[in-house]
Write a protein that holds these residues in place. Structure first.
Motif, PDB file in Angstrom:
ATOM      1  N   GLU A  61       0.799  -1.226   0.000  1.00  0.00           N
ATOM      2  CA  GLU A  61       0.000   0.000   0.000  1.00  0.00           C
ATOM      3  C   GLU A  61       0.835   1.281   0.000  1.00  0.00           C
ATOM      4  O   GLU A  61       1.820   1.393   0.728  1.00  0.00           O
ATOM      5  CB  GLU A  61      -0.898  -0.014   1.235  1.00  0.00           C
ATOM      6  N   LYS A  63       0.607   4.734   1.333  1.00  0.00           N
ATOM      7  CA  LYS A  63      -0.184   5.307   2.435  1.00  0.00           C
ATOM      8  C   LYS A  63       0.642   6.355   3.160  1.00  0.00           C
ATOM      9  O   LYS A  63       1.653   6.037   3.763  1.00  0.00           O
ATOM     10  CB  LYS A  63      -0.557   4.155   3.378  1.00  0.00           C
ATOM     11  N   LYS A 123      -8.111   2.481  -2.876  1.00  0.00           N
ATOM     12  CA  LYS A 123      -8.445   2.319  -1.462  1.00  0.00           C
ATOM     13  C   LYS A 123      -9.115   3.597  -0.998  1.00  0.00           C
ATOM     14  O   LYS A 123      -8.479   4.634  -0.862  1.00  0.00           O
ATOM     15  CB  LYS A 123      -7.147   2.055  -0.694  1.00  0.00           C
ATOM     16  N   PHE A 125     -13.304   5.205   0.564  1.00  0.00           N
ATOM     17  CA  PHE A 125     -14.581   4.912   1.195  1.00  0.00           C
ATOM     18  C   PHE A 125     -15.637   5.061   0.103  1.00  0.00           C
ATOM     19  O   PHE A 125     -16.196   6.137  -0.102  1.00  0.00           O
ATOM     20  CB  PHE A 125     -14.789   5.849   2.389  1.00  0.00           C
ATOM     21  N   GLU A 172     -14.576  -5.585   2.451  1.00  0.00           N
ATOM     22  CA  GLU A 172     -13.937  -5.558   3.763  1.00  0.00           C
ATOM     23  C   GLU A 172     -14.918  -5.711   4.917  1.00  0.00           C
ATOM     24  O   GLU A 172     -15.948  -5.049   4.958  1.00  0.00           O
ATOM     25  CB  GLU A 172     -13.176  -4.237   3.920  1.00  0.00           C
ATOM     26  N   ASN A 193     -10.388  -6.912   8.099  1.00  0.00           N
ATOM     27  CA  ASN A 193      -9.593  -5.802   8.634  1.00  0.00           C
ATOM     28  C   ASN A 193      -9.476  -5.959  10.143  1.00  0.00           C
ATOM     29  O   ASN A 193     -10.474  -5.900  10.858  1.00  0.00           O
ATOM     30  CB  ASN A 193     -10.254  -4.463   8.288  1.00  0.00           C
ATOM     31  N   GLU A 223      -5.802  -7.935   6.609  1.00  0.00           N
ATOM     32  CA  GLU A 223      -5.496  -6.509   6.490  1.00  0.00           C
ATOM     33  C   GLU A 223      -5.174  -5.876   7.836  1.00  0.00           C
ATOM     34  O   GLU A 223      -5.857  -6.157   8.827  1.00  0.00           O
ATOM     35  CB  GLU A 223      -6.700  -5.737   5.947  1.00  0.00           C
ATOM     36  N   SER A 224      -4.209  -4.991   7.828  1.00  0.00           N
ATOM     37  CA  SER A 224      -3.877  -4.067   8.927  1.00  0.00           C
ATOM     38  C   SER A 224      -3.015  -4.667  10.034  1.00  0.00           C
ATOM     39  O   SER A 224      -3.228  -5.808  10.464  1.00  0.00           O
ATOM     40  CB  SER A 224      -5.128  -3.471   9.571  1.00  0.00           C
ATOM     41  N   GLY A 225      -2.057  -3.860  10.460  1.00  0.00           N
ATOM     42  CA  GLY A 225      -1.223  -4.213  11.603  1.00  0.00           C
ATOM     43  C   GLY A 225      -0.182  -5.279  11.324  1.00  0.00           C
ATOM     44  O   GLY A 225       0.402  -5.827  12.256  1.00  0.00           O
ATOM     45  N   GLY A 246       0.553  -1.791   4.724  1.00  0.00           N
ATOM     46  CA  GLY A 246       0.817  -0.386   4.465  1.00  0.00           C
ATOM     47  C   GLY A 246       1.964   0.144   5.287  1.00  0.00           C
ATOM     48  O   GLY A 246       3.110   0.228   4.830  1.00  0.00           O
ATOM     49  N   GLU A 247       1.662   0.495   6.533  1.00  0.00           N
ATOM     50  CA  GLU A 247       2.622   1.194   7.387  1.00  0.00           C
ATOM     51  C   GLU A 247       4.015   0.571   7.406  1.00  0.00           C
ATOM     52  O   GLU A 247       5.025   1.283   7.257  1.00  0.00           O
ATOM     53  CB  GLU A 247       2.068   1.255   8.820  1.00  0.00           C
TER      54      GLU A 247
HETATM   55  O1  LIG Z   1      -0.918   0.274   7.493  1.00  0.00           O
HETATM   56  P1  LIG Z   1      -1.374  -1.104   7.850  1.00  0.00           P
HETATM   57  O2  LIG Z   1      -1.622  -1.287   9.330  1.00  0.00           O
HETATM   58  O3  LIG Z   1      -0.455  -2.152   7.284  1.00  0.00           O
HETATM   59  O4  LIG Z   1      -2.809  -1.300   7.175  1.00  0.00           O
HETATM   60  C1  LIG Z   1      -2.980  -1.359   5.767  1.00  0.00           C
HETATM   61  C2  LIG Z   1      -4.475  -1.419   5.424  1.00  0.00           C
HETATM   62  O5  LIG Z   1      -4.994  -2.599   5.972  1.00  0.00           O
HETATM   63  C3  LIG Z   1      -5.217  -0.206   5.956  1.00  0.00           C
HETATM   64  O6  LIG Z   1      -4.657   0.919   5.350  1.00  0.00           O
HETATM   65  C4  LIG Z   1      -6.709  -0.256   5.673  1.00  0.00           C
HETATM   66  C5  LIG Z   1      -7.483  -1.362   5.696  1.00  0.00           C
HETATM   67  N1  LIG Z   1      -8.763  -1.056   5.391  1.00  0.00           N
HETATM   68  C6  LIG Z   1      -8.846   0.267   5.182  1.00  0.00           C
HETATM   69  C7  LIG Z   1      -9.952   1.056   4.815  1.00  0.00           C
HETATM   70  C8  LIG Z   1      -9.747   2.376   4.612  1.00  0.00           C
HETATM   71  C9  LIG Z   1      -8.495   2.943   4.801  1.00  0.00           C
HETATM   72  C10 LIG Z   1      -7.379   2.175   5.152  1.00  0.00           C
HETATM   73  C11 LIG Z   1      -7.563   0.826   5.341  1.00  0.00           C
END
Ligand SMILES: O=P(O)(O)OC[C@@H](O)[C@@H](O)c1c[nH]c2ccccc12
Length: 271
Positions: A61, A63, A123, A125, A172, A193, A223-225, A246-247
């Protein structure tokens, strides 16, 4: 009651801002302008087919910032970052296009699209059909649909539009109810997520909790973390087909190597 009507939350705030920015763009670019652009664009790449290949896929990502962490990285040259991800073996590139909280833009999507040959995810909304046309007009192959932000009729009509335009929908979810809604709506790629977009908290066990609710044959995305190769391998062992990071990648001084390490960690994990 659906997630979309669950009361005031961070997600509601973000979506309110997104709708204001959207109204502004709709004044400048008509839906028929977008349709003309789509008609002459190169067809969307089949990301879902790539995600179904053996081994763990990485969606890397672009970001800059997030509501939970604030500024993450300046990213003066998103095209080079995306090219580094691709060189490291990323299956697809995710580009944040939400402006107020994530400091993304459609301009970022444009430059990344021009810089890589792999599928690109918008990515954002996405709450209206216009945004799906917009994504395709700007070269996206994948669109994120966040179940918590959508009622069922809207989720279904957006899924149908994404399919009509030849794109893949990443649907998601972050709890049991949303997972069931995604599956019932016919999602073929489900992203779990770990960050609850209503509270911004990360719950690392979310994937293993929701994975059993997703039927075989549906692609799953964690997704995420995800902080690096170890987390990616753990998700692969839990049955994830794809990890979205992402991060950890934008903060790494060598994003090509960081992406390659995640891809390598996922290969050969028994799933
Ligand atoms: O930066 P991370 O923790 O690796 O996460 C990436 C991604 O999952 C996250 O940016 C994300 C997941 N779903 C979203 C919906 C909207 C905005 C952002 C996101």
């Amino acid at each position: 009651m659906t997630g979309a009507s669950a009361g005031a939350s961070v997600l509601d705030d973000i979506v309110a801002g997104v709708r204001e920015d959207l109204a502004e763009r709709q004044r400048r670019t008509s839906r028929s302008d977008l349709e003309s652009a789509v008609a002459t664009a190169a067809p969307a790449l089949d990301a879902e087919a790539l995600f179904r290949r053996p081994g763990l896929s990485l969606v890397a990502e672009v970001k800059r910032a997030s509501p939970s962490k604030g500024e993450l990285s300046d990213i003066p040259d998103p095209a080079s970052l995306a090219a580094a991800y691709e060189a490291g073996g990323a299956t697809a590139i995710s580009v944040l296009t939400e402006q107020r909280r994530f400091r993304g833009s459609l301009a970022d999507l444009d430059v990344v699209r021009a810089a890589v040959d792999v599928p690109v995810l918008r990515k954002d909304f996405v709450v209206t059909d216009y945004q799906v046309w917009e994504a395709r007009a700007h070269g996206a192959d994948i669109v994120l649909l966040i179940v918590a932000a959508l009622d069922d009729p809207t989720l279904r009509s957006l899924l149908a539009r994404v399919g009509e335009l030849g794109m893949t929908a990443l649907v998601e979810v972050h709890d049991e109810d949303e997972t069931q809604r995604a599956v019932d709506a016919g999602a073929t790629v489900v992203g779990v997520n770990a960050r609850d977009l209503k509270t911004l908290q990360v719950h690392p066990d979310t994937f293993s909790r929701l994975r059993p609710l997703v039927p075989d044959g549906v692609v799953t995305v964690a997704e995420s973390g995800i902080s690096g190769p170890q987390d990616a391998a753990a998700y692969a062992a839990q049955g994830a087909d794809v990890v979205l990071v992402g991060e950890a990648l934008v903060r790494d001084g060598d994003p090509r190597a960081a992406a390659a390490a995640i891809v390598a960690a996922g290969s050969g994990v028994a799933r």
